[in-house]
Write an enzyme that holds these catalytic residues in place. Structure first.
Site: not given
Length: 441
Positions: A150, A267
């Site tokens: 990200e 995640c």
């Protein structure tokens, strides 16, 4: 090539826009009407550097479209599955509801020779169980895990450091069908492969394990240095210098050896928990039992940041104004899923602190989940009158651009807790601040 992307959340929206940017014709499909409406106007529904530009470009070019109608997938050569696999409520295992729903919804629209490419992070064995359902429609399943960071997701999709394709295999080698599938994926990713990106062909199980084992290794490295920070805190050692010293060893490396309040996001935490749960199901729980301790170390660092703040303010934060710099789990993102930064802010509020929180991108997301906190968009305004400042997300606005002398003029107290060890301790002390780091004297 014509592609479809099923699921247009963080992974799917980035993948769809990136594939259109390299020349493919892409249709993104999602059940969320509001998300589809936003994407169809070329508006990114979340913050990710570079996404807005390639999204708008794709819509304007006509190569990219979004819809809620699964029938729009018909006619695509490759169908990417990019739905979420959250942690099951009340357990550690991954919830595969959305994966199964995506495959079930897609099946009626598959044609002979189509390829279904799973990108979602799933427990090992998932692809093997899904493959027969796809094969009944004359299509082939491949598992093509994502490795997005990200904040760098667009770059990581267009120019990845590796590509992995888990294809139908026999005795460790691709079948004829598997080899054909790999060739099609090579066409999809031709620009990256032409620049030298490694393209690794393997079986289903190995492809699934590549993703979860990579995340497990990164989580282990982060929690290792945080465990060293715990030792440093009781011995007077400096964990940052320690990390620098061991990082010079080429076998270890310096990356991901930044001690602080630990990892978060959508995640690493849920992936290592799901990996542990799957290993237990396979009768090999002891093989990854260390991941439970990795998770525990990670969560303890949040406790430590709160404890440091309480200690710095004389044993209590009750009715003290604490400015929290950061809400997102990492910089260059507005993602607050399992965010250590936001968790620390909420815990301080629970202890009676008057918490003011600021973040360049994640304020609205944080406000929806925790409206009890005070949110201020302007960094300097957020600092005004604070008894203590805690840095919990290492945005450049805080670690590099914030002048400690200016901050001292704005605040009432001169106490700073560096939850990411990202500040120049000497500069802050020279400006009159009492500085507290994580595992630093």
């Amino acid at each position: 090539m014509r592609l479809s992307v099923i699921g247009c959340g963080y992974l799917g929206a980035v993948h769809a826009a990136a594939m259109a940017s390299i020349g493919h014709e892409v249709v993104g499909i999602d059940v969320d009407e509001r998300k589809v409406a936003s994407l169809s106007k070329g508006e990114a529904p979340f913050f990710e550097p570079g996404l807005q530009e390639i999204l708008a470009e794709g819509i304007a070019s006509g190569r990219l479209s979004f819809t809620t109608d699964m029938a729009a997938a018909q006619g695509a050569k490759v169908h990417f599955i990019g739905v979420g696999t959250p942690q099951q409520p009340g357990g550690y295992a991954a919830d595969l509801t959305y994966v199964h729903a995506a495959v079930d919804g897609l099946l009626p629209y598959l044609s002979e020779g189509d390829i279904v490419a799973g990108k979602s992070t799933v427990p090992v064995g998932t692809a093997e169980s899904l493959a027969p359902r796809v094969s009944e429609r004359g299509a082939t399943l491949v598992w093509n895990p994502e490795f997005l960071r990200e904040g760098w997701a667009v770059q990581d999709t267009i120019d990845p450091d590796r590509l992995v394709a888990g294809v139908p295999s026999l005795d460790g080698a691709p079948t004829e069908e598997g080899a054909r599938t790999a060739d099609v994926l090579r066409e999809v990713y031709h620009p990256s492969i032409a620049k030298g990106t490694p393209f690794i062909i393997t079986d289903y199980a190995t492809a699934e394990l590549v993703k979860v084992s990579a995340n497990a290794f990164l989580a282990t490295k982060i929690s290792f240095i945080n465990a060293m920070a715990e030792i440093a805190e009781v011995t007077g050692a400096n964990v940052t210098t320690l990390a620098d010293a061991i990082g010079h060893d080429a076998r270890i490396g310096r990356r991901f050896l930044g001690a602080g309040i630990g990892f978060g996001g959508g995640c690493l935490p849920k992936d290592i928990r799901a990996f542990s749960a799957r290993a237990e199901e396979l009768g090999r729980g002891e093989s990854v039992a260390f991941l439970r301790e990795i998770d525990a170390i990670n969560l303890r660092r949040r406790d430590r940041a709160v404890d440091l703040t309480v200690q710095a303010l004389g044993g209590t934060v009750f009715e003290k104004k604490v400015t929290v710099l950061g809400a997102a789990f990492k910089p260059h993102s507005d993602d607050i899923r399992d965010s250590p930064a936001l968790d620390v802010a909420v815990r301080l509020h629970g202890l009676g602190a008057d918490v003011t929180l600021t973040d360049p991108a994640a304020i609205e997301n944080a406000r929806r989940i925790h409206p009890q906190l005070t949110y201020v968009e302007d960094r300097d305004e957020a600092l005004r009158g604070a008894d203590a400042v805690i840095v919990v997300t290492e945005w450049d606005e805080y670690r590099r651009d914030l002048d400690p002398a200016l901050a001292a003029e704005l605040t009432s107290g001169h106490v700073v807790i560096d939850g990411r060890n990202c500040l120049d301790a000497a500069a802050w002390r020279a400006a009159g601040w009492t500085y507290y780091g994580m595992g630093r004297p």
